[in-house]
Design a protein around this motif. Structure first.
Motif, PDB file in Angstrom:
ATOM      1  N   LEU A 542       0.854  -1.179   0.000  1.00 18.06           N
ATOM      2  CA  LEU A 542       0.000   0.000   0.000  1.00 18.06           C
ATOM      3  C   LEU A 542       0.894   1.234   0.000  1.00 18.06           C
ATOM      4  CD1 LEU A 542      -2.669   1.518   0.233  1.00 18.06           C
ATOM      5  CD2 LEU A 542      -2.559   1.196   2.723  1.00 18.06           C
ATOM      6  N   ARG A 543       0.758   2.031  -1.028  1.00 15.92           N
ATOM      7  CA  ARG A 543       1.581   3.232  -1.149  1.00 15.92           C
ATOM      8  C   ARG A 543       0.694   4.383  -1.610  1.00 15.92           C
ATOM      9  NH1 ARG A 543       6.851   1.506  -0.930  1.00 15.92           N
ATOM     10  NH2 ARG A 543       7.644   3.568  -1.448  1.00 15.92           N
ATOM     11  N   ALA A 544       0.983   5.539  -1.081  1.00 19.75           N
ATOM     12  CA  ALA A 544       0.346   6.769  -1.541  1.00 19.75           C
ATOM     13  C   ALA A 544       1.282   7.454  -2.528  1.00 19.75           C
ATOM     14  CB  ALA A 544       0.037   7.681  -0.362  1.00 19.75           C
ATOM     15  N   VAL A 545       0.712   8.035  -3.550  1.00 22.41           N
ATOM     16  CA  VAL A 545       1.510   8.622  -4.639  1.00 22.41           C
ATOM     17  C   VAL A 545       0.993  10.034  -4.901  1.00 22.41           C
ATOM     18  CG1 VAL A 545       2.201   8.446  -7.054  1.00 22.41           C
ATOM     19  CG2 VAL A 545       1.954   6.379  -5.669  1.00 22.41           C
ATOM     20  N   HIS A 546       1.917  10.960  -4.995  1.00 19.58           N
ATOM     21  CA  HIS A 546       1.594  12.333  -5.378  1.00 19.58           C
ATOM     22  C   HIS A 546       2.422  12.708  -6.595  1.00 19.58           C
ATOM     23  CE1 HIS A 546       0.552  16.559  -5.154  1.00 19.58           C
ATOM     24  NE2 HIS A 546       1.843  16.862  -5.210  1.00 19.58           N
ATOM     25  N   PHE A 547       1.772  13.129  -7.654  1.00 14.03           N
ATOM     26  CA  PHE A 547       2.452  13.571  -8.864  1.00 14.03           C
ATOM     27  C   PHE A 547       2.759  15.056  -8.719  1.00 14.03           C
ATOM     28  CE2 PHE A 547      -0.220  10.000 -10.333  1.00 14.03           C
ATOM     29  CZ  PHE A 547       0.795   9.145 -10.737  1.00 14.03           C
ATOM     30  N   VAL A 548       4.027  15.374  -8.726  1.00 14.21           N
ATOM     31  CA  VAL A 548       4.473  16.732  -8.432  1.00 14.21           C
ATOM     32  C   VAL A 548       4.376  17.585  -9.689  1.00 14.21           C
ATOM     33  CG1 VAL A 548       6.361  18.162  -7.585  1.00 14.21           C
ATOM     34  CG2 VAL A 548       6.015  15.863  -6.656  1.00 14.21           C
ATOM     35  N   ILE A 549       3.480  18.545  -9.643  1.00 11.41           N
ATOM     36  CA  ILE A 549       3.414  19.558 -10.699  1.00 11.41           C
ATOM     37  C   ILE A 549       3.621  20.953 -10.119  1.00 11.41           C
ATOM     38  CG2 ILE A 549       1.926  18.194 -12.193  1.00 11.41           C
ATOM     39  CD1 ILE A 549      -0.457  19.699 -11.168  1.00 11.41           C
ATOM     40  N   ASP A 550       3.679  21.027  -8.789  1.00  8.44           N
ATOM     41  CA  ASP A 550       3.939  22.291  -8.109  1.00  8.44           C
ATOM     42  C   ASP A 550       4.768  21.955  -6.871  1.00  8.44           C
ATOM     43  OD1 ASP A 550       3.907  24.602  -6.559  1.00  8.44           O
ATOM     44  OD2 ASP A 550       1.951  25.222  -7.317  1.00  8.44           O
ATOM     45  N   THR A 551       6.028  22.372  -6.854  1.00  4.31           N
ATOM     46  CA  THR A 551       6.921  21.985  -5.765  1.00  4.31           C
ATOM     47  C   THR A 551       6.473  22.570  -4.427  1.00  4.31           C
ATOM     48  OG1 THR A 551       8.328  23.869  -6.357  1.00  4.31           O
ATOM     49  CG2 THR A 551       8.897  21.715  -7.301  1.00  4.31           C
ATOM     50  N   ALA A 552       5.955  23.787  -4.431  1.00  6.36           N
ATOM     51  CA  ALA A 552       5.495  24.387  -3.173  1.00  6.36           C
ATOM     52  C   ALA A 552       4.321  23.596  -2.602  1.00  6.36           C
ATOM     53  CB  ALA A 552       5.099  25.845  -3.409  1.00  6.36           C
ATOM     54  N   GLU A 553       3.420  23.206  -3.473  1.00  9.70           N
ATOM     55  CA  GLU A 553       2.287  22.407  -3.022  1.00  9.70           C
ATOM     56  C   GLU A 553       2.744  21.048  -2.530  1.00  9.70           C
ATOM     57  OE1 GLU A 553      -1.569  20.868  -5.313  1.00  9.70           O
ATOM     58  OE2 GLU A 553      -1.314  23.038  -5.468  1.00  9.70           O
ATOM     59  N   ALA A 554       3.738  20.473  -3.192  1.00 13.45           N
ATOM     60  CA  ALA A 554       4.274  19.179  -2.762  1.00 13.45           C
ATOM     61  C   ALA A 554       4.934  19.281  -1.392  1.00 13.45           C
ATOM     62  CB  ALA A 554       5.264  18.652  -3.795  1.00 13.45           C
ATOM     63  N   ASP A 555       5.645  20.370  -1.119  1.00 14.53           N
ATOM     64  CA  ASP A 555       6.261  20.560   0.190  1.00 14.53           C
ATOM     65  C   ASP A 555       5.194  20.672   1.280  1.00 14.53           C
ATOM     66  OD1 ASP A 555       8.757  20.463  -0.932  1.00 14.53           O
ATOM     67  OD2 ASP A 555       8.956  22.646  -1.112  1.00 14.53           O
ATOM     68  N   THR A 556       4.136  21.389   0.993  1.00 15.79           N
ATOM     69  CA  THR A 556       3.042  21.501   1.969  1.00 15.79           C
ATOM     70  C   THR A 556       2.409  20.145   2.246  1.00 15.79           C
ATOM     71  OG1 THR A 556       2.580  23.751   1.200  1.00 15.79           O
ATOM     72  CG2 THR A 556       0.847  22.628   2.440  1.00 15.79           C
ATOM     73  N   LEU A 557       2.213  19.361   1.188  1.00 15.27           N
ATOM     74  CA  LEU A 557       1.647  18.027   1.358  1.00 15.27           C
ATOM     75  C   LEU A 557       2.593  17.148   2.173  1.00 15.27           C
ATOM     76  CD1 LEU A 557      -0.474  15.862   0.762  1.00 15.27           C
ATOM     77  CD2 LEU A 557       0.691  15.447  -1.425  1.00 15.27           C
ATOM     78  N   ARG A 558       3.900  17.250   1.925  1.00 13.06           N
ATOM     79  CA  ARG A 558       4.871  16.439   2.674  1.00 13.06           C
ATOM     80  C   ARG A 558       4.813  16.761   4.167  1.00 13.06           C
ATOM     81  NH1 ARG A 558       8.810  17.841   0.072  1.00 13.06           N
ATOM     82  NH2 ARG A 558       9.104  16.071  -1.341  1.00 13.06           N
TER      83      ARG A 558
END
Length: 924
Positions: A542-558
């Motif tokens: 079981l893995r969650a996957v986020h496709f990064v199209i906005d690095t700032a948004e990805a950092d917030t999600l992390r």
């Protein structure tokens, strides 16, 4: 059966949405299938119900002939030519009636010319008749309603405006649609009244007009401005232009024949014998229609009533005024004629709201139209067909205007095409069946078919520039489209038929590895719901996957993901070109290509109302799912999450929980308030009398090892009263609730720990937490118990010390003391073999070195140990709160001692609910 609190309304029913509530208020209560009945019609009732469409066409047939004659510049000659042209129209009408007389005799079920063409020429050719009839029904509504509104405007000059007449006509169509959606049935006696009223009063007008003509008292009509005129022609009757004018006039007069086929479309509604009764009603209708057309044309011939360019006043209105005069009685009769005319025209338009949906249903059942046209709606009517007809008719009225002369070019082509298919189809039937008198019947039907085909060609030629070209285009597009749609349905049907012929596999396909990807866009409630569903699939990975199209948004999600500590690895995959479906397909296809692997992609989606959802979402989940559905050994699942309803329920739970806690605190405060003792050995509250003094208490036992140490702010607990547990929360996320009570026999005599608050009998957690529950209200949230359950950093200290319990752990969870002959977990300080025993704290699937293993964490009074089972996703009986014994090699990691695939022994069963009453870390 458990019901989600706050999501079901009173009585356990789902709450009605705004759309359904509005539909129920407008259309009434829904009807059940048992209420679907069929009313059989007598001949008298059938004539009144089925004939309005045909008989009402006499109100404008003569006027349409005069319009073309006067446009051709014939002047007074037009009133002389009206009679022979009417005779030709009546001859064609007689042929059509005789042709359909054979149709209703042979085909006693509904369908008319479509069924005749399908049975004799095949379903593909029958689509010509289907398109013709569908166009006919749409134009019938527009023409009949426009003519009815013109009749009203003739009597009420205040609404004599083209735009106003169009608006009123569209409003009438919408009103008809609403009435039919409520379940208006054509087979009602009230629908027969307009037919007999119009026929009777117009026949009376004709008789009075003939009588006044015979007495020489019938005046001529004096036209006003706005009448139809044309440049005079001196070329003679033999000129080509005059022949063209006569053909145009004849084509317009053909509109008088529309509606004759209505009886053939409802033969099955007659009382037995259906064919004979339908034949008699059809002949009667033809006689009445022919008499009305002939009489109105004769009055136009003698009064010179002239049509107007705007269509108002109508020719029949002028004739009624001339015949009955301007006296009080004449005015009353004039109004009665106009009212009856408008009423039958509107009723004739309403018949299409019954014929169109049923015809669309027949064609859809043959798989030539979309299947949703076969579904009955709220009131057991074909609602989709009714709405489609209303929309198309309203669009036609808005585009062309409510002018009968402008609508006629769209009208007769469809009507006479259906006549052609019915006549030629019956001719083929008689030729092949060769029943008694088949030659006579063949001549009648074949003649009617050929004549109708000639009229179609005349219409196409003489009315091409006035709108007939659009009907030709609709035929050219519509028929191939229906055939193409049938081919699609046919391919699917062939595949389904051949499924049973395929060899069955000996065993169903099995997969040694089941991978579940949860595609995460942002950290929200929809994502938590998707993770909850993904865990229920019991995957090996079981893995969650986020496709990064906005690095700032990805950092917030992390950051949000790390703070939530959900126990699921979140992968970040770069998607520089922002083609999310392609990235998802590459990820899934690469994993699915591994032998014995099945991949499930879970896509969370926040659901709103249809209109709001289209505005707020770009349907990315649907696009990704459409791509992934084409990859073998993979499936895409969209998990909708109703944000508004869920938030309302959570808010209601928060309010209820806050009230319960406030009441509990108030009760505790009252209980702790000092009061004067009633006896030296027992304190007494202020509000209650002192109870009898009990026996002297036994000596207090020492506090159990698992109890929480007293703090200066907490009240002293008695020997049999455990310290209260405080629910924890982390960043708004509820922590695990109180652990379920577990009893065990300690290795040595000693006091037992006090049990915590038991769970509800149905397995629902207590007031401290539950699925989808809001966070508990606390002044200061201690560290989350979930972090302590998922990961341990080093061995735990002895249970007797204040720090024996990890931060945030509830004191109600019992850590059993090691039994004789087993190694205490806390004594394992170097690798080797060991036998350990403890209670299961967590069971989860973890990613370890690119593999997914079943991780079982157990605890005793000295520490915690993790057992990793490679290749396993579930061990029967090994659930939270169960007592187990592990034997095997043990190693040391940062988080504590670890065993790899140990031998295990189940000592005591537990509950399926993990500590805290939740089955997933996120509180699902």
């Amino acid at each position: 059966m458990r019901k989600a609190v706050g999501f079901l309304g009173k009585g356990g029913d789902l709450p009605e949405g705004f759309g359904y509530s509005l539909k129920r208020r407008l259309l009434g209560a829904p009807m059940v299938n048992e209420e679907l009945g069929e009313q059989r019609l007598s001949k008298v009732l059938a004539l009144g119900v089925l004939a309005p469409d045909g008989i009402s066409s006499s109100a404008y047939g003569t006027e349409e002939i005069l319009i073309e004659l006067l446009k051709g510049g014939l002047g007074v000659t037009a009133f002389a030519l009206i009679l022979p042209l009417t005779g030709v129209v009546l001859f064609v009408m007689a042929l059509v009636v005789l042709s359909y007389r054979e149709v209703v005799t042979v085909y006693t079920r509904a369908g008319g010319s479509y069924v005749v063409a399908r049975d004799n020429f095949g379903p593909r050719v029958a689509q010509v008749a289907a398109v013709a009839l569908l166009i006919d029904y749409v134009v019938t509504v527009a023409v009949q309603v426009a003519a009815g509104t013109a009749a009203v405007a003739s009597a009420v000059p205040a609404i004599n405006s083209p735009d106003l007449i169009t608006i009123i006509s569209i409003a009438i169509v919408i009103l008809m649609c609403f009435g039919n959606l409520r379940g208006i049935r054509e087979a009602g006696k009230s629908f027969a009244v307009p037919t007999y009223l119009f026929s009777g009063i117009v026949i009376l007008m004709i008789i009075v007009g003939l009588a006044r003509e015979a007495l020489g008292a019938l005046p001529l009509y004096h036209p006003h401005a706005g009448v139809v005129t044309g440049a005079p022609s001196h070329s003679g009757l033999i000129a080509f232009g005059m022949v063209f004018v006569l053909l145009r006039a004849f084509a317009n007069g053909g509109s008088s024949l529309t509606g004759i086929e209505a009886v053939s479309n409802a033969v099955s509604a007659f009382k037995p014998p259906e064919g004979i009764n339908a034949r008699r009603v059809l002949v009667t209708e033809g006689v009445i229609l022919g008499s009305l057309v002939a009489g109105i044309s004769w009055l136009a011939h003698v009064t010179h009533a002239r049509p107007y360019s705007l269509g108002v006043p109508t020719v029949i209105s002028q004739e009624a005024r001339l015949v009955f005069g301007n006296s009080a009685f004449g005015t009353v009769m004039y109004i009665a004629v106009q009212a009856a005319t408008a009423l039958i025209l509107y009723t004739g338009g309403n018949t299409s709201f019954n014929g169109f949906p049923f015809l669309a249903n027949f064609v859809a059942e043959d798989a030539f139209l979309p299947r949703w046209l076969t579904k009955r709606g709220h009131r057991l009517v074909f609602s989709n067909g009714i709405v489609v007809l209303a929309v198309l008719s309203s669009v036609l009225l808005a585009a062309v205007g409510a002018n009968v002369n402008r609508l006629v070019p769209f009208y007769a082509i469809g009507v006479f095409t259906a006549f052609t298919m019915a006549g030629l189809g019956m001719g083929k039937y008689h030729y092949e069946a060769r029943e008694p008198h088949w030659r006579r019947k063949l001549v009648i039907n074949f003649s009617a078919g050929v004549t109708s085909a000639v009229i179609v060609l005349i219409f196409v030629v003489v009315k091409f520039t006035e709108g007939a070209w659009l009907v030709v285009v609709l035929f050219a597009i519509g028929v191939p489209t229906l055939i193409r749609l049938n081919r699609e349905y046919g391919l699917e049907a062939q595949v389904l038929e051949r499924i049973s012929d395929r060899p069955r596999r000996a065993t169903p396909p099995t997969y040694t590895k089941r991978t579940v990807y949860v595609f995460v866009d942002r950290f929200d409630l929809a994502t938590l719901a998707a993770l909850r569903y993904a865990r229920s699939l019991r995957p090996t990975t079981l893995r969650a996957v986020h496709f990064v199209i906005d690095t700032a948004e990805a950092d917030t999600l992390r950051q949000d993901w790390t703070r939530a500590d959900l126990g699921v690895v979140l992968d970040f995959i770069d998607c520089p070109d922002r083609r999310l479906p392609r990235c998802a397909a590459e990820l899934v296809s690469r994993e699915a290509a591994m032998p014995g692997t099945h991949v499930t992609a879970v896509l969370p989606r926040r659901s709103y109302s249809p209109l709001l959802g289209r505005l707020l979402h770009d349907r990315t989940a649907d696009k990704i799912a459409a791509v992934l559905s084409n990859i073998q050994h993979s499936v895409a699942t969209i998990v909708p999450f109703d944000v508004r309803n869920r938030l309302e329920a959570l808010h209601a739970r928060q309010v209820a929980r806050a009230q319960d806690e406030a009441q509990a605190e108030e009760a505790a405060r009252r209980a702790q308030q000092p009061s004067p003792p009633a006896a030296p050995s027992e304190p007494v509250t202020r509000d209650e009398p002192a109870p009898p003094a009990p026996a002297p208490p036994a000596p207090a036992a020492p506090a159990p090892a698992a109890s929480a140490p007293a703090t200066p702010d907490s009240p002293p607990a008695g020997p049999s009263e455990p310290a209260p547990a405080v629910p924890a929360q982390v960043d708004g996320e509820p922590a695990a609730s109180t652990l379920p009570p577990v009893t065990s026999e300690p290795a040595s005599p000693g006091p037992a720990t006090a049990p915590s608050e038991p769970a509800a009998p149905d397995g629902t957690p207590g007031p401290d937490g539950g699925p989808d529950g809001p966070p508990a209200v606390a002044a200061e949230a201690p560290p989350s118990a979930r972090r302590g359950l998922l990961r341990r950093r080093g061995p735990s200290p002895a249970s007797g010390s204040p720090s024996a319990r990890p931060a945030g752990e509830k004191p109600s969870y019992e850590r059993p003391a090691p039994s004789p002959g087993v190694n205490p977990i806390g004594s394992i300080v170097k690798p080797g073999r060991a036998t350990v025993e403890g209670r299961v704290r967590t069971v989860e699937i973890r990613p370890v070195e690119r593999n997914s293993v079943l991780a079982v964490e157990i605890s005793d009074s000295t520490g915690d140990l993790t057992a990793l089972f490679y290749g396993r996703s579930h061990i029967p009986g090994v659930i939270c709160a169960a007592r187990v014994r592990f034997r095997g090699p043990v190693g040391l990691r940062e988080e504590g001692p670890v065993m790899i695939n140990p031998a295990y022994e189940l000592l005591a069963t537990g509950t399926a609910t993990p500590p805290g009453g939740k089955d997933s870390p996120e509180g699902s």
